[in-house]
Scaffold this motif. Structure first.
Motif, PDB file in Angstrom:
ATOM      1  N   LYS A  78       0.897  53.608 -17.641  1.00  0.00           N
ATOM      2  CA  LYS A  78       1.538  52.820 -16.578  1.00  0.00           C
ATOM      3  C   LYS A  78       2.605  53.608 -15.839  1.00  0.00           C
ATOM      4  CE  LYS A  78       4.666  50.599 -19.922  1.00  0.00           C
ATOM      5  NZ  LYS A  78       3.998  51.115 -21.147  1.00  0.00           N
TER       6      LYS A  78
ATOM      7  N   ARG B 135       1.813  55.130 -12.316  1.00  0.00           N
ATOM      8  CA  ARG B 135       1.610  54.318 -11.118  1.00  0.00           C
ATOM      9  C   ARG B 135       2.581  54.783 -10.037  1.00  0.00           C
ATOM     10  NH1 ARG B 135       1.562  47.648 -10.803  1.00  0.00           N
ATOM     11  NH2 ARG B 135       1.316  47.498  -8.539  1.00  0.00           N
TER      12      ARG B 135
ATOM     13  N   TYR C  75      -3.729  56.569 -14.155  1.00  0.00           N
ATOM     14  CA  TYR C  75      -3.308  55.176 -14.326  1.00  0.00           C
ATOM     15  C   TYR C  75      -4.521  54.243 -14.330  1.00  0.00           C
ATOM     16  CZ  TYR C  75      -1.513  50.646 -12.652  1.00  0.00           C
ATOM     17  OH  TYR C  75      -1.246  49.305 -12.481  1.00  0.00           O
TER      18      TYR C  75
END
Length: 301
Positions: free
Chosen positions: A201, A204, A261
């Motif tokens: 994550k 991102r 991601y």
């Protein structure tokens, strides 16, 4: 003396070019369409106009009359089918959108989602300006995602959201992905897998997760947040495929952080059932290759 038959010398093979491999051809060939012409077309156009007028009349409000979206949606859909047989793609698209809007009002969300997606396909095939096509296609596919969400089909909703994001790249021949498309793709990735369940994550590049407090993004998620995220993850079969296609697209544009991601989200879906599969192993290999492309051998190991 025995006369033996002469051996026939084989003729040289003609230089027939080998057929190209279709294994890597991802572009579907357009199907030839046939439309009505002459008197049949005029009769069908007249039928379409009659259904259009009936649909408009069904949505009128009077002293003793309420709008009837069910009847109007049916009439608009008949008009759209008639215009499609006549080759009037623009009128077909407009009436499919009108039918879908009426179906949303009457609660038939699955039918509305299908009509929105058909209208988006017609928009993509139209001859209008590219920016307008992309904007309209994105809106129609997002409307389809909203309709699928109303039916509880979260897998189809997430897939439609990914298609809406890719609409910003219709007929794009550049090597640089615009920011609008990248933002939409990453938002669609989180519709598949919440960021708190995505191991990558932190890669991102745009936006903020809906499951993270913007004031304190480094704060660990609470147990309630994790429970909500596990409920929100898409569990339908083959839900990882749109993410894998998006990963390959991001790699082609050189967006390796977003590709990692996206690839991490696909792995999270494949790992959710707790079963080791060949697809999961290949996805881990993709993660390794992308991390090496990012220049991080430690993370790749």
């Amino acid at each position: 003396k025995l006369l033996l038959p002469k051996k026939k010398t084989p003729k040289p093979a003609a230089n027939v070019p080998a057929l190209p491999s279709r294994g890597y051809d991802r572009k579907a060939k357009p199907k030839l369409k046939s439309f009505l012409s002459g008197a049949a077309k005029m009769a069908k156009l007249k039928e379409a106009e009659e259904n259009r007028d009936k649909g408009t009349k069904a949505m009128e409000r009077g002293v003793f009359k309420r709008p009837d979206p069910i009847a109007a949606g049916s009439f608009y859909l008949r008009a759209a089918d008639a215009y499609g047989l006549c080759g009037e793609s623009r009128l077909e698209r407009l009436h499919r959108v009108a039918a879908a809007d009426c179906q949303m009002g009457s609660g038939t969300y699955a039918s509305a989602a299908r009509e929105y997606m058909k209208a988006a396909k017609l928009s993509k095939e139209s001859d209008e300006a590219l920016d307008r096509k992309r904007k309209e296609g994105n809106k129609l596919l997002l409307d389809a995602a909203k309709a699928w969400t109303e039916t509880g089909e979260f897998g189809k909703a997430a897939s439609a959201a990914m298609e809406a994001a890719l609409a910003w790249l219709w007929e794009d021949e550049t090597t640089f992905m615009n920011r609008k498309a990248l933002t939409a793709i990453e938002e669609a990735v989180e519709r598949h897998v919440p960021d708190v369940l995505n191991e990558y994550k932190r890669f991102r590049q745009t936006g903020v997760s809906s499951y993270i407090d913007p004031a304190n993004p480094r704060e660990e998620p609470t147990p309630d947040t994790m429970m909500m995220a596990r409920e929100a993850i898409v569990k339908t079969p083959y839900a990882h495929e749109p993410l894998q296609d998006a990963t390959h697209l991001l790699v082609r544009y050189g967006e390796y952080e977003s590709a990692l991601y996206c690839c991490g989200a696909a792995s999270a879906i494949l790992e959710h059932d707790g079963v080791a599969t060949l697809t999961l192993g290949r996805n881990f290999c993709e993660e390794t290759i992308i991390t090496l492309a990012l220049g991080d051998p430690i993370l790749a190991e």
